[in-house]
Design a protein around this motif. Structure first.
Motif, PDB file in Angstrom:
ATOM      1  N   SER A 132      -4.161   2.906  -3.418  1.00 19.96           N
ATOM      2  CA  SER A 132      -3.276   1.827  -3.884  1.00 19.96           C
ATOM      3  C   SER A 132      -3.850   0.448  -3.600  1.00 19.96           C
ATOM      4  O   SER A 132      -3.108  -0.526  -3.541  1.00 19.96           O
ATOM      5  N   ILE A 161      -7.024   2.076   5.121  1.00 21.13           N
ATOM      6  CA  ILE A 161      -5.879   2.947   4.846  1.00 21.13           C
ATOM      7  C   ILE A 161      -5.398   2.780   3.412  1.00 21.13           C
ATOM      8  O   ILE A 161      -5.166   3.759   2.695  1.00 21.13           O
ATOM      9  N   ALA A 162      -5.241   1.532   2.995  1.00 24.09           N
ATOM     10  CA  ALA A 162      -4.764   1.275   1.635  1.00 24.09           C
ATOM     11  C   ALA A 162      -5.747   1.808   0.603  1.00 24.09           C
ATOM     12  O   ALA A 162      -5.355   2.334  -0.448  1.00 24.09           O
ATOM     13  N   CYS A 195      -7.785   4.358   1.035  1.00 26.57           N
ATOM     14  CA  CYS A 195      -7.740   5.823   1.059  1.00 26.57           C
ATOM     15  C   CYS A 195      -6.519   6.358   0.322  1.00 26.57           C
ATOM     16  O   CYS A 195      -6.560   7.466  -0.232  1.00 26.57           O
ATOM     17  N   THR A 196      -5.423   5.597   0.311  1.00 28.37           N
ATOM     18  CA  THR A 196      -4.231   6.040  -0.407  1.00 28.37           C
ATOM     19  C   THR A 196      -4.332   5.768  -1.903  1.00 28.37           C
ATOM     20  O   THR A 196      -3.452   6.174  -2.665  1.00 28.37           O
ATOM     21  N   PRO A 253      -2.124   7.927   9.205  1.00 28.45           N
ATOM     22  CA  PRO A 253      -2.703   6.585   9.018  1.00 28.45           C
ATOM     23  C   PRO A 253      -1.988   5.505   9.807  1.00 28.45           C
ATOM     24  O   PRO A 253      -2.621   4.612  10.381  1.00 28.45           O
ATOM     25  N   SER A 277       1.249  12.690   6.977  1.00 27.71           N
ATOM     26  CA  SER A 277       1.327  11.402   6.271  1.00 27.71           C
ATOM     27  C   SER A 277       1.562  10.247   7.231  1.00 27.71           C
ATOM     28  O   SER A 277       1.390   9.087   6.862  1.00 27.71           O
ATOM     29  N   SER A 317       0.801  -1.232   0.000  1.00 28.71           N
ATOM     30  CA  SER A 317       0.000   0.000   0.000  1.00 28.71           C
ATOM     31  C   SER A 317       0.828   1.273   0.000  1.00 28.71           C
ATOM     32  O   SER A 317       0.258   2.369   0.107  1.00 28.71           O
ATOM     33  N   GLY A 318       2.154   1.191  -0.111  1.00 32.11           N
ATOM     34  CA  GLY A 318       2.982   2.383  -0.127  1.00 32.11           C
ATOM     35  C   GLY A 318       3.133   3.049   1.218  1.00 32.11           C
ATOM     36  O   GLY A 318       3.405   4.252   1.303  1.00 32.11           O
ATOM     37  N   LEU A 319       2.984   2.277   2.289  1.00 29.00           N
ATOM     38  CA  LEU A 319       3.049   2.859   3.626  1.00 29.00           C
ATOM     39  C   LEU A 319       4.444   3.372   3.952  1.00 29.00           C
ATOM     40  O   LEU A 319       4.601   4.386   4.641  1.00 29.00           O
ATOM     41  N   ASP A 373       6.584   4.803   2.018  1.00 29.22           N
ATOM     42  CA  ASP A 373       6.751   6.115   1.412  1.00 29.22           C
ATOM     43  C   ASP A 373       6.163   7.195   2.313  1.00 29.22           C
ATOM     44  O   ASP A 373       6.753   8.257   2.529  1.00 29.22           O
ATOM     45  N   SER A 374       5.002   6.941   2.880  1.00 25.24           N
ATOM     46  CA  SER A 374       4.361   7.900   3.781  1.00 25.24           C
ATOM     47  C   SER A 374       5.189   8.105   5.042  1.00 25.24           C
ATOM     48  O   SER A 374       5.339   9.231   5.527  1.00 25.24           O
TER      49      SER A 374
END
Length: 434
Positions: free
Chosen positions: A266, A260-261, A263-264, A227, A224, A75-77, A79-80
């Motif tokens: 992804s 969360i995923a 909402c992002t 979440p 960021s 989910s690109g967590l 990066d956040s």
């Protein structure tokens, strides 16, 4: 006893060395012990143990937390987390190298897997740190070592496995992991600060000086992290506030991670399927090993090897400290060839009577055991985190191992501190029961 012990060790070593799946190696060793060294038939015991080990409410948390980690992995967590942490760490000695340590600690708190933490955080931080001129050895060392905290900081898959097989409270184990986890994070960050002040800054190994950022922009970047903090807070509050059991909290974590995923932007059907199938594969593998370890535990009980071993070591008159030193050496050697969960299950199958006879608190021993398993994650030849780093960087195992050596020694120091001050692990669980 000596003949049986040698036969057990030889059978297990032969099966593991020949590449047999760990679960089958455990089953085969138990079968040999029962068939040749006891009057009991292996078949009915195997069937009973597989059935008993295949269900249980506490065990349900395992696949749920694994699934949560797989969702977050995609989910690109990371990066956040990097965007949220980097503005605040730029002026701290070591600068953005601390993102590996703090980011791994945060992701460990929502993932529970060492390898997933290492891969997820590393995919984001390593290229950025290299681009900004940071020392590659320290970047690798901080990432490989700090990501092992996925085994300790709750929710921990390994602690769930330990709690299930030793019948200890998973909630108390989770609480016991917080203090040692923060201790190891503090040791890592302190070492990084000292290294930076004594060597890194002088030799230009801590990256380029970054321009300062206005407070308003720092706060905007920090959003960021929200979440991640919500997910951590949701799990911790639900468990320790008495709102949910660890299993129910795992379900909460899955739902929150999907939200969360989503909402992002992804998270779609393909990600849902990939995360679900990956979680099923991993959970089935672990469950199979647990069943095999349960059969080996029963076999050892019927042949009375652990009790006789405990009696023999007890007659040696070793103090608890010397016994702990011997166990640490033995576990580190075993950890060179076994993954963490297999090591936990093998130890609980063979050594728990000895540990209980020595008077160790089983909650404390579980935390000690997990810290040793963490060390084995960065110990060749079967250090899983070393393989993950090698896949991310392409560097050889020797180079990666040298980069992690200082942090390995710091973990050894944490074991000494845990032995001298057991309240580091036991204060929160004891406060929970008051």
């Amino acid at each position: 006893m000596l003949t049986l012990s040698l036969a057990t060790i030889f059978t297990l070593a032969l099966l593991l060395g020949s590449g047999v799946w760990i679960a089958f190696a455990l089953i085969g060793t138990a079968w040999v012990a029962l068939a040749f060294f006891s009057p009991f038939a292996p078949g009915p015991i195997l069937a009973s143990d597989f059935w008993g080990a295949s269900y249980g409410w506490d065990l349900t948390a395992l696949p749920m937390f694994i699934w949560m980690g797989e969702i977050l992995f995609r989910s690109g967590l990371a990066d956040s987390m990097f965007r949220g942490l980097s503005p605040w760490l730029n002026r701290l000695p070591g600068r953005l190298l601390h993102t590996n340590i703090i980011g791994s600690g945060m992701f460990a708190a929502v993932c529970g897997s060492s390898a997933a933490t290492c891969a997820t955080v590393g995919k984001m931080t390593l290229p950025e740190l290299e681009r900004r001129g940071y020392d590659s050895g320290m970047a690798i060392g901080t990432l490989a070592s700090a990501s092992t905290l996925g085994l300790l900081i709750p929710p921990s898959i390994v602690l769930i496995v330990y709690g299930v097989v030793t019948e200890q409270s998973i909630s108390r184990l989770f609480m016991a992991g917080i203090g040692p986890g923060l201790l190891i994070l503090a040791l890592f960050m302190t070492y990084l600060i000292l290294w930076s002040l004594l060597k890194g800054n002088r030799q230009g190994l801590t990256g380029h000086d970054e321009s300062s950022m206005p407070l308003a922009e720092k706060l905007r970047h920090t959003l960021s992290l929200l979440p991640v903090l919500l997910l951590i807070g949701g799990i911790i509050v639900s468990i320790y506030g008495g709102l949910a059991s660890p299993t129910e909290a795992a379900a909460v974590g899955v739902v929150l991670s999907i939200v969360i995923a989503r909402c992002t932007g992804s998270f779609g059907l393909a990600t849902f399927k990939a995360s679900l199938f990956a979680a099923v594969r991993t959970a089935c593998m672990i469950a199979f090993i647990i069943a095999g370890a349960s059969f080996l535990t029963s076999a050892m009980g019927f042949t009375q090897v652990p009790m006789q071993l405990a009696r023999a070591i007890g007659e040696m008159g070793l103090s608890p400290t010397m016994l702990l030193v011997a166990l640490t050496v033995l576990l580190l050697i075993m950890g060179c060839f076994l993954d963490g969960i297999s090591l936990i299950l093998l130890v609980t199958a063979i050594l728990m009577p000895l540990v209980s006879a020595a008077g160790f608190d089983l909650i404390w021993f579980g935390i000690y055991l997990v810290v040793v398993v963490e060390m084995s994650q960065i110990t060749p030849p079967v250090g899983f985190n070393l393989f993950v780093i090698q896949g991310l960087t392409g560097k050889d195992i020797v180079t990666i191992t040298k980069a992690t050596l200082p942090f390995f020694l710091l973990m050894m120091l944490s074991i000494v501190l845990l032995h001298l001050f057991p309240e580091i692990a036991l204060y929160l669980p004891q406060a929970m029961t008051r």
